[in-house]
Design a protein around this motif. Structure first.
Motif, PDB file in Angstrom:
ATOM      1  N   TYR A 105      38.749 -21.845  21.273  1.00  0.00           N
ATOM      2  CA  TYR A 105      39.287 -21.811  19.916  1.00  0.00           C
ATOM      3  C   TYR A 105      38.282 -21.133  18.985  1.00  0.00           C
ATOM      4  O   TYR A 105      37.099 -21.476  18.972  1.00  0.00           O
ATOM      5  CB  TYR A 105      39.559 -23.224  19.392  1.00  0.00           C
ATOM      6  N   LYS A 106      38.757 -20.189  18.202  1.00  0.00           N
ATOM      7  CA  LYS A 106      37.959 -19.578  17.157  1.00  0.00           C
ATOM      8  C   LYS A 106      38.030 -20.460  15.914  1.00  0.00           C
ATOM      9  O   LYS A 106      39.116 -20.881  15.501  1.00  0.00           O
ATOM     10  CB  LYS A 106      38.500 -18.186  16.831  1.00  0.00           C
ATOM     11  N   VAL A 107      36.872 -20.775  15.322  1.00  0.00           N
ATOM     12  CA  VAL A 107      36.839 -21.621  14.131  1.00  0.00           C
ATOM     13  C   VAL A 107      36.727 -20.726  12.900  1.00  0.00           C
ATOM     14  O   VAL A 107      35.761 -19.970  12.750  1.00  0.00           O
ATOM     15  CB  VAL A 107      35.662 -22.610  14.177  1.00  0.00           C
ATOM     16  N   VAL A 108      37.726 -20.800  12.039  1.00  0.00           N
ATOM     17  CA  VAL A 108      37.771 -20.025  10.806  1.00  0.00           C
ATOM     18  C   VAL A 108      37.451 -20.949   9.639  1.00  0.00           C
ATOM     19  O   VAL A 108      37.911 -22.087   9.589  1.00  0.00           O
ATOM     20  CB  VAL A 108      39.163 -19.380  10.621  1.00  0.00           C
ATOM     21  N   ASN A 109      36.643 -20.486   8.710  1.00  0.00           N
ATOM     22  CA  ASN A 109      36.201 -21.294   7.565  1.00  0.00           C
ATOM     23  C   ASN A 109      35.574 -22.615   8.025  1.00  0.00           C
ATOM     24  O   ASN A 109      35.973 -23.692   7.588  1.00  0.00           O
ATOM     25  CB  ASN A 109      37.362 -21.583   6.613  1.00  0.00           C
ATOM     26  N   PRO A 110      34.589 -22.556   8.924  1.00  0.00           N
ATOM     27  CA  PRO A 110      34.025 -23.793   9.476  1.00  0.00           C
ATOM     28  C   PRO A 110      33.378 -24.675   8.418  1.00  0.00           C
ATOM     29  O   PRO A 110      32.730 -24.186   7.497  1.00  0.00           O
ATOM     30  CB  PRO A 110      32.975 -23.277  10.474  1.00  0.00           C
ATOM     31  N   GLY A 111      33.609 -25.980   8.566  1.00  0.00           N
ATOM     32  CA  GLY A 111      32.978 -26.953   7.694  1.00  0.00           C
ATOM     33  C   GLY A 111      33.600 -27.097   6.328  1.00  0.00           C
ATOM     34  O   GLY A 111      33.071 -27.810   5.477  1.00  0.00           O
TER      35      GLY A 111
ATOM     36  N   LYS B 224      39.432 -25.814   4.406  1.00  0.00           N
ATOM     37  CA  LYS B 224      40.355 -24.816   4.941  1.00  0.00           C
ATOM     38  C   LYS B 224      40.038 -24.462   6.389  1.00  0.00           C
ATOM     39  O   LYS B 224      40.559 -23.467   6.916  1.00  0.00           O
ATOM     40  CB  LYS B 224      40.316 -23.552   4.080  1.00  0.00           C
ATOM     41  N   GLU B 225      39.208 -25.267   7.050  1.00  0.00           N
ATOM     42  CA  GLU B 225      38.850 -24.970   8.434  1.00  0.00           C
ATOM     43  C   GLU B 225      40.090 -24.919   9.324  1.00  0.00           C
ATOM     44  O   GLU B 225      40.963 -25.766   9.252  1.00  0.00           O
ATOM     45  CB  GLU B 225      37.886 -26.013   8.977  1.00  0.00           C
ATOM     46  N   GLU B 226      40.154 -23.884  10.181  1.00  0.00           N
ATOM     47  CA  GLU B 226      41.220 -23.740  11.169  1.00  0.00           C
ATOM     48  C   GLU B 226      40.601 -23.488  12.536  1.00  0.00           C
ATOM     49  O   GLU B 226      39.569 -22.822  12.643  1.00  0.00           O
ATOM     50  CB  GLU B 226      42.143 -22.573  10.816  1.00  0.00           C
ATOM     51  N   ARG B 227      41.239 -24.011  13.561  1.00  0.00           N
ATOM     52  CA  ARG B 227      40.826 -23.755  14.939  1.00  0.00           C
ATOM     53  C   ARG B 227      41.978 -23.054  15.636  1.00  0.00           C
ATOM     54  O   ARG B 227      43.028 -23.634  15.869  1.00  0.00           O
ATOM     55  CB  ARG B 227      40.458 -25.069  15.634  1.00  0.00           C
TER      56      ARG B 227
ATOM     57  N   TYR C  81      32.835 -21.174  17.533  1.00  0.00           N
ATOM     58  CA  TYR C  81      33.928 -21.482  18.451  1.00  0.00           C
ATOM     59  C   TYR C  81      33.859 -22.945  18.846  1.00  0.00           C
ATOM     60  O   TYR C  81      32.815 -23.592  18.748  1.00  0.00           O
ATOM     61  CB  TYR C  81      33.832 -20.626  19.718  1.00  0.00           C
ATOM     62  N   ARG C  82      34.989 -23.442  19.318  1.00  0.00           N
ATOM     63  CA  ARG C  82      35.041 -24.725  20.011  1.00  0.00           C
ATOM     64  C   ARG C  82      35.708 -24.482  21.365  1.00  0.00           C
ATOM     65  O   ARG C  82      36.751 -23.831  21.426  1.00  0.00           O
ATOM     66  CB  ARG C  82      35.790 -25.784  19.218  1.00  0.00           C
ATOM     67  N   VAL C  83      35.085 -25.001  22.399  1.00  0.00           N
ATOM     68  CA  VAL C  83      35.637 -24.877  23.746  1.00  0.00           C
ATOM     69  C   VAL C  83      36.039 -26.268  24.214  1.00  0.00           C
ATOM     70  O   VAL C  83      35.209 -27.181  24.296  1.00  0.00           O
ATOM     71  CB  VAL C  83      34.619 -24.250  24.713  1.00  0.00           C
TER      72      VAL C  83
END
Length: 240
Positions: free
Chosen positions: A64-70, A73-76, A119-121
């Protein structure tokens, strides 16, 4: 613990199958939950998965790509298109016999230009139809590893601004940094310091705020944190 803080951490996911009276646990463990890809180093990192159970573990990995982490609006976003994959996890599926280990290799195909990629795996056990003579529940415990791919010349840059009862830390660098081992000190003497029970990971370009300790006054004393970038830690004082 706030939901914002939880987004900064590797995750443990529990999946329940069935509504039954007895339970069985499909368990596994990972040798690490946070992975850093640093510039100039090998683009390959390994995570070892262990199956301590008496049954086969059927494992599936998802990237998973992490957009706007933390942030709020964070999205995975799960990446499935081979043309868009910048982080590979191989093998994607594996069978681990009882009391065995399996190495899952992560391969980075990018060097970010502006700031680190996050990323999150997910390491997820899967199962077929549950069959039992007696009622049972199958508990599947999945894990998410947090992965950072760093740009050339990685650097964090943390500044702090105190206002009324809060202090805000802003990271204007291009990589995340963890604020930990915090203290509030009224002077430069170690006996004047009290430990803080809070801290946070601050992603590149993001901020984090905390309430000042009771009795802390603007213009008197300082907040001290260890700043950890995944490799090294430095102690930094932030005057109030």
């Amino acid at each position: 613990m706030s939901s914002t803080y939880l987004r900064h951490l590797p995750a443990v996911l529990v999946i329940l199958l069935g509504l039954f009276s007895q339970s069985t646990l499909a368990n596994m463990s990972l040798d690490r939950m946070i992975v850093y890809f640093n510039p100039g180093k090998t683009p390959r990192q390994d995570i070892v998965v262990t199956n301590p159970d008496r049954e086969n573990l059927y494992l599936q990995t998802e990237v998973y790509k992490v957009v706007n982490p933390g942030t709020e609006k964070e999205e995975r976003i799960r990446i499935t298109d081979p043309a868009l994959l910048k982080l590979l996890a191989t093998p994607q599926r594996a069978i681990l016999p009882p009391n065995s280990r399996k190495t899952i290799r992560l391969v980075s195909l990018e060097t970010p230009k502006d700031k680190e990629s996050v990323y999150r795996v997910t390491f997820k056990p899967v199962t077929g139809d549950l069959q039992a003579k007696q009622n049972a529940i199958k508990i599947l415990v999945a894990y998410q590893a947090l992965v950072f791919i760093r740009p050339n010349k990685p650097e964090y840059n943390v500044a702090a601004q105190a206002a009324k009862e809060t202090i805000t830390f802003t990271n204007s660098g291009n990589i995340n940094v963890v604020l930990r081992n915090g203290q509030y000190c009224t002077s430069g003497q170690s006996e004047s310091c009290t430990s803080l029970a809070t801290g946070s990971r601050i992603y590149a370009g993001e901020s984090w705020s905390m309430k000042l300790p009771k009795g802390a006054l603007k213009g008197k004393g300082f907040i001290q944190f260890g700043l950890f970038d995944g490799l090294n830690e430095e102690t930094r004082k932030f005057p109030l």
